[in-house]
Design an enzyme around this catalytic site. Structure first.
Site, PDB file in Angstrom:
ATOM      1  N   ARG A 123      44.377  16.379 -11.126  1.00  0.00           N
ATOM      2  CA  ARG A 123      44.279  15.896 -12.398  1.00  0.00           C
ATOM      3  C   ARG A 123      43.560  14.509 -12.318  1.00  0.00           C
ATOM      4  O   ARG A 123      44.526  13.579 -12.127  1.00  0.00           O
ATOM      5  CB  ARG A 123      45.542  15.913 -13.120  1.00  0.00           C
ATOM      6  N   ARG A 142      41.700  11.296 -14.094  1.00  0.00           N
ATOM      7  CA  ARG A 142      41.782  10.793 -15.456  1.00  0.00           C
ATOM      8  C   ARG A 142      41.385   9.177 -15.209  1.00  0.00           C
ATOM      9  O   ARG A 142      41.691   8.632 -14.263  1.00  0.00           O
ATOM     10  CB  ARG A 142      43.152  10.805 -16.239  1.00  0.00           C
ATOM     11  N   CYS A 188      39.950  13.275 -26.459  1.00  0.00           N
ATOM     12  CA  CYS A 188      38.888  13.557 -25.517  1.00  0.00           C
ATOM     13  C   CYS A 188      38.138  14.913 -25.945  1.00  0.00           C
ATOM     14  O   CYS A 188      37.203  15.380 -25.189  1.00  0.00           O
ATOM     15  CB  CYS A 188      39.356  14.113 -24.188  1.00  0.00           C
ATOM     16  N   GLU A 238      43.945   5.908 -21.397  1.00  0.00           N
ATOM     17  CA  GLU A 238      43.611   7.102 -20.500  1.00  0.00           C
ATOM     18  C   GLU A 238      43.020   8.210 -21.110  1.00  0.00           C
ATOM     19  O   GLU A 238      42.962   8.522 -22.271  1.00  0.00           O
ATOM     20  CB  GLU A 238      45.154   7.624 -20.225  1.00  0.00           C
TER      21      GLU A 238
END
Length: 231
Positions: free
Chosen positions: A165, A167, A73, A121
């Protein structure tokens, strides 16, 4: 029959650990991970003996049923310089397109077959305005190979983890005729204090120098995490 699994950008093998926790019958047929520290951790956790591997140097993967590809990422996250993931750009995030190359290699000589399932992910920014066109192109390219992709932004707090969080999760199914539904949220029963140790070795404390570095950082989320106590 065991589910044959390959983890690309394997990290420490979190996705393999998830399969174990779910009680799924599976076997690992390969991983690709370039970071030597991640590989050391992976081997220690999973009892394997893999070596660091550059995905750009992999010509072909073994046949498998599930291929995970949670690519870096680095260049799309708000924590970085956001140089993007354009194909051929040379950024770490653009390594995503190496996955497409390896998928095509499965059937290039008639000696293999595409995985039935793909799992990815990544950070929420992947499907926000700046980078969404690249993600859409990725989904289109997978569709050309026969995959139907289902994706959704999920938050860890909705699945038993006391951490905000978010995602994006993408599940791609080859020749899909059944569809896919993401799991429904569950009530959060844990608090962060339930997971923290009461006594922590001083070596894990953040130093004054590190705090100063974060406060002086050009990345606003880093200094804000110190000022507000955020993660």
């Amino acid at each position: 029959m065991k589910l044959r699994v390959i983890e690309l950008f394997a990290g420490i093998g979190a996705q393999a650990a998830a399969l174990e926790r779910m009680g799924i019958e599976w076997e690992l047929v390969g991983i690709v991970e370039i970071d030597p520290y991640c590989i050391t951790s992976y081997n220690a956790i999973h009892g394997t003996n893999y070596k660091p591997t550059d995905i750009r140097k992999v010509e072909r993967l073994p046949n498998c049923d599930l291929l995970t590809y949670s690519f870096p990422c680095t260049d799309i996250s708000t924590a970085g310089k956001r140089q993007g993931l354009a194909e051929g750009s040379g950024t770490r995030s653009s390594l995503l397109w190496e996955v497409l190359r390896l998928l095509k290699a499965y059937t290039s000589d008639g000696g293999g077959y595409l995985p039935k399932y793909l799992l990815m992910e990544n950070v929420k920014a992947l499907v926000q305005k700046r980078f969404k066109p690249y993600f859409d192109d990725w989904v289109k390219r997978l569709a050309e190979l026969g995959y139907t992709t289902y994706w959704k932004v999920l938050n860890a707090t909705d699945y038993g983890i006391p951490q905000n969080r978010e995602r994006v999760i993408a599940v791609s199914i080859l020749d899909d005729d059944e569809g896919y539904d993401f799991p429904a949220p569950v009530p959060l029963e844990l608090k962060l204090k339930d997971l923290l140790e009461s006594e922590v070795d001083p070596k894990y404390y953040i130093s004054a120098a590190a705090i100063k570095s974060k406060l002086n950082s050009g990345f606003t989320h880093r200094n804000r995490s110190i000022l507000t106590g955020g993660g």
